[in-house]
Design an enzyme around this catalytic site. Structure first.
Site, PDB file in Angstrom:
ATOM      1  N   CYS A 241      -7.174  -1.238   2.305  1.00  0.00           N
ATOM      2  CA  CYS A 241      -7.429  -2.366   3.209  1.00  0.00           C
ATOM      3  C   CYS A 241      -8.474  -2.286   4.200  1.00  0.00           C
ATOM      4  O   CYS A 241      -8.698  -0.984   4.646  1.00  0.00           O
ATOM      5  CB  CYS A 241      -6.006  -2.661   3.835  1.00  0.00           C
ATOM      6  SG  CYS A 241      -4.680  -2.947   2.750  1.00  0.00           S
TER       7      CYS A 241
ATOM      8  N   LYS B  64       0.734  -1.265  -0.049  1.00  0.00           N
ATOM      9  CA  LYS B  64       0.091   0.115  -0.071  1.00  0.00           C
ATOM     10  C   LYS B  64       0.988   1.293   0.303  1.00  0.00           C
ATOM     11  O   LYS B  64       0.894   2.293  -0.994  1.00  0.00           O
ATOM     12  CB  LYS B  64      -0.744   0.105   1.230  1.00  0.00           C
ATOM     13  CG  LYS B  64      -1.649   1.287   1.500  1.00  0.00           C
ATOM     14  CD  LYS B  64      -2.398   1.330   2.883  1.00  0.00           C
ATOM     15  CE  LYS B  64      -3.091   2.589   3.087  1.00  0.00           C
ATOM     16  NZ  LYS B  64      -4.254   2.700   2.272  1.00  0.00           N
TER      17      LYS B  64
ATOM     18  N   ILE C  42     -27.809  10.890   4.816  1.00  0.00           N
ATOM     19  CA  ILE C  42     -27.727   9.488   5.010  1.00  0.00           C
ATOM     20  C   ILE C  42     -26.916   9.250   6.294  1.00  0.00           C
ATOM     21  O   ILE C  42     -26.636   8.268   6.892  1.00  0.00           O
ATOM     22  CB  ILE C  42     -26.997   8.719   3.927  1.00  0.00           C
ATOM     23  CG1 ILE C  42     -27.677   9.060   2.416  1.00  0.00           C
ATOM     24  CG2 ILE C  42     -26.757   7.200   4.074  1.00  0.00           C
ATOM     25  CD1 ILE C  42     -29.172   8.714   2.553  1.00  0.00           C
TER      26      ILE C  42
ATOM     27  N   GLU D 157     -29.152   4.223  -3.359  1.00  0.00           N
ATOM     28  CA  GLU D 157     -28.522   4.797  -4.473  1.00  0.00           C
ATOM     29  C   GLU D 157     -29.242   4.497  -5.857  1.00  0.00           C
ATOM     30  O   GLU D 157     -29.510   3.676  -5.878  1.00  0.00           O
ATOM     31  CB  GLU D 157     -27.026   3.975  -4.385  1.00  0.00           C
ATOM     32  CG  GLU D 157     -26.212   4.524  -5.587  1.00  0.00           C
ATOM     33  CD  GLU D 157     -26.281   3.906  -6.600  1.00  0.00           C
ATOM     34  OE1 GLU D 157     -26.750   2.806  -6.746  1.00  0.00           O
ATOM     35  OE2 GLU D 157     -25.880   4.250  -7.753  1.00  0.00           O
TER      36      GLU D 157
ATOM     37  N   HIS E  22     -19.898   9.765  -4.657  1.00  0.00           N
ATOM     38  CA  HIS E  22     -18.794   9.126  -5.104  1.00  0.00           C
ATOM     39  C   HIS E  22     -18.134  10.270  -5.936  1.00  0.00           C
ATOM     40  O   HIS E  22     -16.974   9.973  -6.438  1.00  0.00           O
ATOM     41  CB  HIS E  22     -18.756   7.943  -5.225  1.00  0.00           C
ATOM     42  CG  HIS E  22     -18.833   7.016  -4.108  1.00  0.00           C
ATOM     43  ND1 HIS E  22     -20.134   6.503  -3.818  1.00  0.00           N
ATOM     44  CD2 HIS E  22     -18.105   6.615  -2.996  1.00  0.00           C
ATOM     45  CE1 HIS E  22     -20.071   5.813  -2.757  1.00  0.00           C
ATOM     46  NE2 HIS E  22     -18.894   5.807  -2.432  1.00  0.00           N
TER      47      HIS E  22
HETATM   48  N1  GLN Z   1     -24.827   6.366   7.952  1.00  0.00           N
HETATM   49  C1  GLN Z   1     -23.643   6.001   7.196  1.00  0.00           C
HETATM   50  C2  GLN Z   1     -23.009   7.148   6.708  1.00  0.00           C
HETATM   51  O1  GLN Z   1     -23.331   8.025   6.280  1.00  0.00           O
HETATM   52  C3  GLN Z   1     -24.057   5.022   5.845  1.00  0.00           C
HETATM   53  C4  GLN Z   1     -22.708   4.608   5.087  1.00  0.00           C
HETATM   54  C5  GLN Z   1     -23.033   3.710   4.096  1.00  0.00           C
HETATM   55  O2  GLN Z   1     -24.020   3.339   3.561  1.00  0.00           O
HETATM   56  N2  GLN Z   1     -22.134   2.604   3.711  1.00  0.00           N
HETATM   57  O3  GLN Z   1     -21.670   7.006   6.531  1.00  0.00           O
HETATM   58 ZN    ZN Z   2     -24.518   4.234   1.460  1.00  0.00          ZN
END
Ligand code: GLN
Ligand code: ZN
Length: 774
Positions: free
Chosen positions: A515, A19, A430, A664, A693
């Site tokens: 990792c 890495k 989220i 998503e 992303h």
């Molecule tokens: N609640 C988490 C966050 O917002 C959800 C992450 C995920 O879906 N992988 O980071």
């Molecule tokens: Zn997510």
């Protein structure tokens, strides 16, 4: 005489040296020659280590600077056009560009390797694509080992698995159609390996443990009819499950050897022996997917049965699959107590187990080792650290009544609307907000003891306060606290649950240089005290707006841990679900009106065989329901899932009966949502309208368009407006700008405003989601 073999060794290095080197090369601080030298140094160390462990058949070409599927793509010269023309060989720059993208060319897609948490780079196929030898890495690494005095068995990913894992970019194109185009390249590399002195190769075809289409079966027959005589003898490796209905096919292929995963599917040995075969059999007796010490006695018994049936000369003893999926060396773990350590085995220890079984079969006196092994395993079985009678009793008393909310969704919906009083198209996030370098530094300083608990706590409160103020300013409707106290969505809960342990260096490659360090579930799981109530309660007290508490769901906690192997996974999951259930009840009592239970890993836990899906989905959904059901009607349960295809598991998602699900959808331009429409998903949905992303700030109009598209399949009164995942990897400026646009989009929809702008094509690559990887 039986010989010991290995299928693959972790390449990242015990201290993640690979890495460091690869990332230094990417940053421009390490020249290419030094990167190559570091790769060679690691390979030499790992070969030596395997030899010292007593392994006879040592793999080569299991090393990779990024991913073995990408290496195969390079081998076959399958470089997508956007990465420039293929010269004599795929260049290092092209190789990493395919994996990571460049300013001009988006990266190739990445997805999970079978049912593991390892991600591979998805091969791309287009009409009229050409293939030719683009790399000679297998030969180079074979020769490199030979120069060190080690005769290796090179590993190749098989043609049918490689094609099956790829994605056609043109409509109607079947990747298997390229089989005849790539076989000559396989033939070429096999004959070069033979010329270099390789007597055996290992060809991996894990596709053999999945439900094969007639076309795939035919492709396997065609491929191995051609490859079997092309060069070295072939050990055809199946792993991650049983051959079962593909057993006859596998036995009919004209290869010299067959590797079976006897950890996941021990029964298939008897099936095979009953059929009779003249192949060399490689018995995968040591678990390459988990960290527990092997119980040697039953493994030996299986092996002895095979030796008796076919003779020792035709038996190899091996781990079940490549050891890529386990950490390198248990001896490096200084933080684990000796009792727990005596139950564990990482890659190095697993090789020693492989060697012990082989030596025992060959008549060496291993009584002392076998005795120590049996004693450690007996101690583990009897340990009070593993068994908590209260937890077991509670788990076995769970009944269907515990899985159901008090009322059906329509009544809950009314109660929640009255309590939360949200506008149409409510906006929320989220959960996580940017984890800035300041936060990371404070966490590290706290861990090192440089700042006290009180200072750290005050710091986190300031961050939470600021995050709440920001959300109020931006105008979000349902707020979150920001998750600043969490380093990782599973580790945080593991640290607060009993039955969990953590390693210091237990790294496993997730993708490329990334990792993960999965926590270990070794015993019955329970929750000694509340885990998140303090933070969520604090956050709710700072604002007049409703606050949504954040939990990780039981299936995701299970899926991203190393799980104890002495009881069914469903049982362990139920124990976790009960712990989360208690947290949910406490959050409700603390006044939180909404609670989100994330299950991003629900789909990736699906078994490889369709016939096993129903059983898995049954207990997984039950566990989610068990964790979420104890609340009143007016407490709103959210769940979140990301980067998954939902189409084939819609009934299960609906059966989870969350009041609101955020998913998503922005990368697939709302396609995913059609599944929800077709199925008539009954509850509320927040289709992610901002692809977090991507560094790109989404325009209000884009989001309005997406939502309008969504409202053609989901009634508008059940739509939420939110990003498609947590924001912890984003920076504040883009987060603020994007969320402002998102709130504006919701506002426009409420006003019924029309903004008929086209949606920009996105074509973005997945930057890894969910599990924090380092
Ligand atoms: N609640 C988490 C966050 O917002 C959800 C992450 C995920 O879906 N992988 O980071
Ligand atoms: Zn997510």
């Amino acid at each position: 005489m039986p010989v010991s073999a290995n299928l693959g060794f972790p390449r990242i290095g015990a201290r993640r040296e690979l890495k460091a080197a690869v990332e230094a090369y990417w940053n421009g601080t390490m020249p290419e020659a030094d990167l190559a030298a570091e790769g060679a140094r690691l390979r030499a160390r790992h070969w030596q280590l395997q030899r010292d462990a007593g392994i006879t058949l040592i793999p080569s070409n299991d090393f990779s600077f990024y991913d073995q599927v990408l290496d195969t793509t390079a081998l076959l010269g399958a470089v997508p056009r956007r990465f420039g023309p293929l010269g004599d060989r795929v260049t290092t720059a092209q190789y990493f560009a395919m994996a990571r993208g460049t300013q001009q060319a988006p990266a190739m897609e990445m997805t999970k390797w079978f049912d593991t948490n390892y991600h591979y780079i998805v091969p791309e196929f287009t009409n009229g694509q050409h293939f030719r030898l683009g790399s000679v890495k297998p030969v180079e690494e074979f020769l490199e080992a030979r120069d060190l005095g080690i005769q290796t068995r090179p590993v190749l990913l098989g043609p049918v698995t490689w094609l099956s894992l790829g994605k056609a970019k043109d409509p109607g194109l079947d990747p298997l159609a390229f089989l005849s185009a790539i076989l000559p390249i396989y033939v070429e590399i096999l004959s070069r390996l033979a010329a270099a002195g390789a007597d055996w190769v290992q060809i991996d075809e894990p596709i053999l443990v999945t439900d094969l289409s007639p076309e795939q079966s035919r492709a396997l027959r065609t491929a191995y009819a051609e490859l079997a005589s092309a060069g070295p003898q072939i050990m055809l490796a199946s792993y991650f499950g049983a051959l079962d209905d593909n057993l006859d096919l596998a036995l009919s292929l004209p290869v010299a050897g067959l590797h079976l995963d006897l950890v996941r599917a021990p029964w298939q040995l008897a099936d095979l022996l009953a059929r009779g075969s003249d192949k060399v059999l490689s018995l995968g007796l040591i678990d390459g997917r988990n960290v527990w010490r092997t119980e040697l006695a039953p493994a030996l018994e299986l092996a002895r049965g095979a030796v008796d049936a076919v003779g020792g000369n035709r038996i190899q003893i091996a781990p079940s699959c490549s050891l890529l999926h386990v950490p390198v060396d248990l001896d490096a773990e200084t933080g684990l107590d000796t009792e727990l350590k005596s139950w564990l085995a990482f890659a190095v220890q697993k090789l020693a187990e492989t060697a012990t079984i082989t030596a025992t079969l060959n008549g060496t006196d291993t009584a002392a080792e076998l005795g120590a092994n049996a004693a450690a395993l007996a101690a583990r079985r009897a340990s009070p650290r593993i068994h908590d009678p209260k937890v077991k009793a509670r788990a076995s008393a769970v009944s269907n009544a515990d899985l159901a909310r008090k009322s059906a969704y329509p009544a809950r919906q009314r109660a929640q609307a009255a309590r939360l009083n949200l506008p149409a198209f409510p906006t929320t996030s989220i959960g996580s907000f940017p984890q800035t370098t300041g936060i990371r530094r404070a966490r590290a300083d706290h861990r090192k003891g440089l700042i006290s608990d009180t200072e750290y706590d005050a710091f986190l409160k300031r961050e939470t306060d600021a995050c709440i103020r920001k959300q109020e300013e931006i105008g979000l409707d349902l707020l979150v606290h920001g998750e600043f106290e969490r380093n990782d969505m599973v580790e945080y809960f593991g640290e607060h649950l009993s039955g969990y342990a953590f390693t210091k260096l237990g790294w496993v490659q997730s993708y490329g240089s990334r990792c993960v360090k999965p926590p270990l579930i070794f015993g019955d799981v329970s929750r000694p005290q509340p885990m998140t109530v303090g933070w969520s309660g604090y956050a709710q007290a700072q604002t007049a707006r409703p606050m949504k508490a954040m939990l990780t769901g039981p299936v995701t906690i299970l899926q991203w841990s190393f799980v104890r192997d002495d009881q069914p996974r469903s049982e362990t999951c139920r124990q976790i679900a009960l712990a989360i259930r208690d947290e949910v009840a406490d959050l409700e009592a603390a006044g939180l009106p909404a609670i989100q239970i994330d299950e991003p890993a629900l789909r990736e836990g699906l078994p490889l065989r369709r016939r096993d899906w129903e059983a898995y989905l049954g207990w997984a959904v039950d566990c989610f329901r068990l964790s979420s059901a104890p609340v009143r009607d007016d407490t709103q349960i959210h769940t979140h899932m990301c980067y998954a295809e939902f189409n084939d598991i819609m009934p299960a998602i609906a059966a989870m009966d969350a009041d609101v699900i955020s998913v998503e959808t922005s990368r697939s331009d709302m396609e995913l949502l059609e599944a929800f429409g077709d199925f008539s998903y009954p509850n509320e949905i927040g289709p992610g309208v901002w692809d977090i992303h991507s560094p790109r700030i989404p325009e209000t109009d884009d989001m309005v368009q997406l939502l309008r598209k969504a409202s053609s399949v989901i009634p508008a009164e059940r739509l939420w407006v939110n990003p498609d995942c947590g924001l912890k990897t984003r920076g504040w400026p883009e987060t603020e700008a994007s969320l402002k646009n998102l709130v504006a989009a919701a506002q426009l929809l409420r006003e019924g405003g029309q903004t008929p702008l086209p949606i920009e094509p996105k074509g973005l690559a997945l930057a890894g989601c969910g599990c924090a990887s380092h």
